[in-house]
Design an enzyme around this catalytic site. Structure first.
Site, PDB file in Angstrom:
ATOM      1  CD  GLN A   1      -3.037   1.037   2.271  1.00 36.52           C
ATOM      2  OE1 GLN A   1      -3.123  -0.105   2.975  1.00 36.52           O
ATOM      3  NE2 GLN A   1      -3.876   1.787   2.068  1.00 36.52           N
ATOM      4  CG  PHE A   2       1.257   3.772  -3.573  1.00 35.21           C
ATOM      5  CD1 PHE A   2       1.388   5.310  -3.781  1.00 35.21           C
ATOM      6  CD2 PHE A   2       0.143   3.344  -4.186  1.00 35.21           C
ATOM      7  CE1 PHE A   2       0.286   5.782  -4.380  1.00 35.21           C
ATOM      8  CE2 PHE A   2      -0.684   3.764  -4.735  1.00 35.21           C
ATOM      9  CZ  PHE A   2      -0.611   5.184  -4.919  1.00 35.21           C
ATOM     10  CB  THR A   3      -2.154   5.051   0.010  1.00 32.94           C
ATOM     11  OG1 THR A   3      -2.561   4.068   0.573  1.00 32.94           O
ATOM     12  CG2 THR A   3      -2.352   5.141  -1.594  1.00 32.94           C
TER      13      THR A   3
END
Length: 149
Positions: free
Chosen positions: A78-80
């Site tokens: 999850q890059f966010t």
């Protein structure tokens, strides 16, 4: 590297309507790779995450780690998690590693988890995923290998 670690009674991640990974009692780890992450960050995160004493012992006290309770692990990229919302209303993703850097680090992270825990499931890197989980407790822990919090 950042992670949101949740103690769960069950969880599953789907991609295109198909289950990519599913677990019973254990941990869900949402992980974001930072653009400056190295193998040192991966090792720190695996050690910290797998040894968190957030499962109840016989007296009902959070005193046990994942392996001690026979728990499973579901890892979802999850890059966010590296979204910076301090300025404006649209998050900046500048601190997140680009996919060509993040993918091999994420895969190495999974390998390290699997070396230490037999029951590891994962989502699909860079895919649109639907994550369903039942947080037990609720228990949610934030981890950052750069120790920014």
């Amino acid at each position: 590297m950042r992670a949101v670690v949740q103690r769960v009674s069950r969880a599953q991640v789907e991609v295109d309507g198909r289950i990519a990974g599913a677990i019973g009692p254990g941990l869900v780890a949402l992980v974001g790779i930072h653009r400056a992450d190295t193998d040192k960050d991966l090792g720190w995160m695996v050690d910290k995450m797998l040894n968190l004493r957030i499962f109840d012992d016989e007296q009902g006290i959070m005193n046990c780690a994942l392996a001690e309770v026979g728990g499973q692990l579901l890892v979802v990229s999850q890059f966010t998690l590296h979204g910076d919302c301090r300025k404006g209303r649209r998050p900046s993703w500048n601190e997140a590693a680009p996919p060509e850097l993040a993918r091999p680090l994420y895969e190495r992270f999974l390998d390290l988890c699997r070396e230490r825990s037999a029951a590891v499931q994962a989502g699909v890197f860079q895919a649109e995923m639907e994550l369903t989980l039942t947080n037990s407790g609720p228990v949610t822990i934030l981890l950052d290998s750069h120790k920014t919090f």
